[in-house]
Design a protein around this motif. Structure first.
Motif, PDB file in Angstrom:
ATOM      1  N   GLU A 393       1.097  -1.041  -0.171  1.00 50.77           N
ATOM      2  CA  GLU A 393      -0.189  -0.018   0.038  1.00 50.77           C
ATOM      3  C   GLU A 393       1.012   1.208  -0.050  1.00 50.77           C
ATOM      4  O   GLU A 393       0.620   2.112  -0.661  1.00 50.77           O
ATOM      5  CB  GLU A 393      -1.079   0.032   1.212  1.00 50.77           C
ATOM      6  CG  GLU A 393      -2.087  -1.158   1.237  1.00 50.77           C
ATOM      7  CD  GLU A 393      -2.611  -0.990   2.521  1.00 50.77           C
ATOM      8  OE1 GLU A 393      -4.056  -0.615   2.515  1.00 50.77           O
ATOM      9  OE2 GLU A 393      -2.030  -1.417   3.655  1.00 50.77           O
ATOM     10  N   TYR A 394       1.855   1.331   1.089  1.00 51.87           N
ATOM     11  CA  TYR A 394       2.879   2.372   0.839  1.00 51.87           C
ATOM     12  C   TYR A 394       3.632   2.672  -0.538  1.00 51.87           C
ATOM     13  O   TYR A 394       3.673   3.698  -0.853  1.00 51.87           O
ATOM     14  CB  TYR A 394       3.759   2.030   1.845  1.00 51.87           C
ATOM     15  CG  TYR A 394       4.756   3.458   2.085  1.00 51.87           C
ATOM     16  CD1 TYR A 394       4.789   4.299   2.951  1.00 51.87           C
ATOM     17  CD2 TYR A 394       6.087   2.962   1.495  1.00 51.87           C
ATOM     18  CE1 TYR A 394       5.592   5.386   2.962  1.00 51.87           C
ATOM     19  CE2 TYR A 394       7.008   4.002   1.640  1.00 51.87           C
ATOM     20  CZ  TYR A 394       6.917   5.163   2.411  1.00 51.87           C
ATOM     21  OH  TYR A 394       7.710   6.077   2.500  1.00 51.87           O
ATOM     22  N   ASP A 395       4.074   1.435  -1.049  1.00 49.00           N
ATOM     23  CA  ASP A 395       4.725   1.633  -2.301  1.00 49.00           C
ATOM     24  C   ASP A 395       3.790   2.190  -3.334  1.00 49.00           C
ATOM     25  O   ASP A 395       4.203   3.023  -4.242  1.00 49.00           O
ATOM     26  CB  ASP A 395       5.098   0.134  -2.705  1.00 49.00           C
ATOM     27  CG  ASP A 395       6.414  -0.115  -1.770  1.00 49.00           C
ATOM     28  OD1 ASP A 395       7.032   0.772  -1.190  1.00 49.00           O
ATOM     29  OD2 ASP A 395       6.896  -1.257  -1.789  1.00 49.00           O
ATOM     30  N   ALA A 396       2.514   1.833  -3.200  1.00 53.17           N
ATOM     31  CA  ALA A 396       1.787   2.389  -4.376  1.00 53.17           C
ATOM     32  C   ALA A 396       1.361   3.744  -4.436  1.00 53.17           C
ATOM     33  O   ALA A 396       1.223   4.340  -5.465  1.00 53.17           O
ATOM     34  CB  ALA A 396       0.238   1.453  -4.360  1.00 53.17           C
ATOM     35  N   GLY A 397       1.528   4.205  -3.156  1.00 55.07           N
ATOM     36  CA  GLY A 397       1.394   5.948  -3.118  1.00 55.07           C
ATOM     37  C   GLY A 397       1.199   6.333  -1.636  1.00 55.07           C
ATOM     38  O   GLY A 397       0.334   5.859  -0.859  1.00 55.07           O
ATOM     39  N   HIS A 398       1.841   7.256  -1.451  1.00 56.86           N
ATOM     40  CA  HIS A 398       2.090   7.658   0.022  1.00 56.86           C
ATOM     41  C   HIS A 398       2.122   9.175   0.272  1.00 56.86           C
ATOM     42  O   HIS A 398       2.637   9.767  -0.812  1.00 56.86           O
ATOM     43  CB  HIS A 398       3.065   6.945   0.825  1.00 56.86           C
ATOM     44  CG  HIS A 398       4.580   7.207   0.207  1.00 56.86           C
ATOM     45  ND1 HIS A 398       5.108   6.299  -0.410  1.00 56.86           N
ATOM     46  CD2 HIS A 398       5.716   8.035   0.457  1.00 56.86           C
ATOM     47  CE1 HIS A 398       6.238   6.484  -0.755  1.00 56.86           C
ATOM     48  NE2 HIS A 398       6.453   7.725  -0.215  1.00 56.86           N
ATOM     49  N   ILE A 399       2.121   9.713   1.250  1.00 58.29           N
ATOM     50  CA  ILE A 399       2.586  11.335   1.611  1.00 58.29           C
ATOM     51  C   ILE A 399       3.853  11.433   1.458  1.00 58.29           C
ATOM     52  O   ILE A 399       4.552  10.785   2.146  1.00 58.29           O
ATOM     53  CB  ILE A 399       1.735  11.675   2.868  1.00 58.29           C
ATOM     54  CG1 ILE A 399       0.103  11.511   2.882  1.00 58.29           C
ATOM     55  CG2 ILE A 399       1.965  13.234   3.167  1.00 58.29           C
ATOM     56  CD1 ILE A 399      -0.460  11.888   4.142  1.00 58.29           C
ATOM     57  N   ALA A 400       4.331  12.318   0.852  1.00 57.57           N
ATOM     58  CA  ALA A 400       5.656  12.675   0.851  1.00 57.57           C
ATOM     59  C   ALA A 400       6.366  12.799   2.152  1.00 57.57           C
ATOM     60  O   ALA A 400       5.816  13.593   3.002  1.00 57.57           O
ATOM     61  CB  ALA A 400       6.019  13.884  -0.246  1.00 57.57           C
TER      62      ALA A 400
END
Length: 476
Positions: A393-400
């Motif tokens: 989940e983190y790799d797919a998209g996270h807050i910078a």
């Protein structure tokens, strides 16, 4: 022929009753621990449970095979495959590849299907009065709808080094044999969508060999090395309790008396306060909003939803006492979810936090932060964003700039979290972050807040996320 699937949503676990109405006998395959459901069905259908079967030594739930044997006198039919390390350590009828046995007029043929585990077996079933050809394949954790059983659990969860790649290669070989079955044969797996025993399980409850040959990603490979790489990539974090399940399912253990679900004692406010002062873990099963509004200081919020068993297994120790805060009308459901993973040692339950909040005792609150407030704090540079979702989940998209620690690993990585700055904790929608934030408050991280709605709310509000270029999380 008699057939019934029993599906337990919390662990996405499917067990089965397969039998012969002419002889009045039935087998149970991969039973859950609260076995009254099988006894009730058998009584309703005027069947006698004579055989209890397991496909392998399970990691994600505590099998009810021995409870069923105790109550019914049925024989246990278990794998003797896999070598000396993978043998059940209690009396049973041992099964090997090619063995056959009958339950009335229903024929069971044993297939050794290693890969998920070395001892794994499957059952090819023929309704002999109807046909000499097989019609059902009970695949356990070998083949799921749309996926296959992960081979990394023994290494990642139970510490058996070197078993991961070997299991993947065994699984590839097992799948070549599976592909030779007729397309019409029904496939009945032990798990569905939501199970941690694979990475892409489908929500359809059963399938056929032909359907899986067309749609299952794992059956599209001819190259073994490419299959191994694809299989081992992106598997979810294995819950910490899996190692304990392997042990308890393999060795002698306590069996629930007469298979009955335990009845926990109701605790007074004073009794739970005494436990709290001793450091006893208190699990509050109410919804996250009720918990945030007022809870016993130091308690951890694991909501009574479909993920309760899994997160209880992450958080609760098997060798330390714990107590519950749960409404009386939820108690039996919560107790069942706990015993399904062997958590039998609850000291009791508090029905209402108001019973504790007397004589000057003050309920604690769990601070909340909206995504708009979070955006302002990020702009000001005065907040640490803690992302507690899993790695994929983190790799797919996270807050910078977010610090990533999966919620299940949080307790082992507290030294990575600053105590002198505001920490905003988020997951996808707020459930796991409520667990994580309450756990941090138990360890006196009073500077932590829960982000309402999680990253889903962040994205819905139009704020940006970025994908990972490489993995940076620490896995224990």
């Amino acid at each position: 022929m008699f057939f019934r699937q029993i599906y337990e949503k919390g662990l996405a676990h499917a067990s089965y009753m397969v039998g012969c109405q002419a002889s009045g006998t039935v087998a149970v395959i991969d039973p859950q621990r609260d076995v009254d459901v099988y006894l009730r069905i058998a009584e309703q259908e005027k069947l006698r449970i004579t055989h209890v079967l397991e496909t392998h030594i399970h990691a994600d739930f505590l099998s009810g095979s021995r409870e069923l044997q105790q109550v019914t006198g049925a024989e246990l039919y278990l794998s003797d495959e896999g070598g000396p390390e993978w043998q059940y350590q209690f009396p049973h009828v041992g099964l090997r590849d090619g063995d056959t046995f009958m339950v009335g007029n229903v024929k069971f043929e044993v297939w050794h299907t290693p890969g998920h585990t070395p001892e794994h077996i499957s059952f090819l079933v023929t309704d002999t009065p109807a046909s000499s050809k097989p019609i059902m394949f009970f695949s356990g954790d070998f083949v799921f709808v749309g996926d296959v059983g992960r081979p990394d659990l023994l290494e990642k969860a139970a510490g058996y080094a070197g078993t991961m790649e070997r299991g993947a290669r065994q699984l590839f070989a097992s799948l070549q044999r599976f592909k030779q079955l007729p397309d019409y044969v029904q496939v009945h797996p032990a798990h569905g969508a939501g199970s941690a025993c694979g990475k892409a399980l489908g929500a359809i409850p059963h399938s056929t060999v032909g359907y899986e040959k067309i749609t299952n990603w794992a059956l599209q490979f001819d190259d073994e090395d490419a299959f191994v790489r694809a299989l081992l990539e992106g598997q979810p974090e294995p819950p910490r309790y899996f190692a304990m399940m392997k042990k308890l399912n393999k060795e002698a253990r306590n069996v629930l008396p007469d298979g009955n679900v335990p009845v926990l004692p109701r605790l007074s406010g004073e009794e739970i306060e005494q436990l709290r002062r001793k450091g006893t873990l208190i699990i509050d099963t109410r919804d996250k909003f009720s918990f945030a509004g007022g809870h016993i200081p130091g308690s951890i919020n694991i909501q009574n939803n479909n993920a309760f068993s899994t997160w209880a297994g992450w958080i609760i120790s098997y060798d330390q006492p714990f107590a519950l805060v749960t409404p009386p009308d939820h108690l039996e459901e919560v107790t069942r979810k706990l015993i399904r993973i062997g958590l039998d040692h609850a000291a009791g339950y508090l029905a209402d936090v108001a019973d504790w909040a007397v004589e000057g005792r003050q309920l604690a609150t769990l601070p909340q932060m909206t995504v708009h407030e979070l955006a302002k704090h990020i702009e000001q540079g005065d907040v640490v964003v803690l992302d507690v979702r899993n790695q994929s989940e983190y790799d797919a998209g996270h807050i910078a700039g977010a610090l990533h620690i999966f919620a299940g690993y949080l307790e082992q990585q507290l030294d990575r979290i600053p105590r002198d700055r505001l920490v905003a904790v988020h997951c996808a929608g707020g459930d796991r972050s409520s667990i994580a934030t309450s756990l941090l408050h138990r360890y006196n991280f009073s500077n932590t807040v829960n982000v309402t709605g999680g990253i889903n709310a962040w994205i819905a509000a139009g704020y940006p996320v970025q994908p990972s270029t490489q993995s940076v999380a620490v896995a224990l």
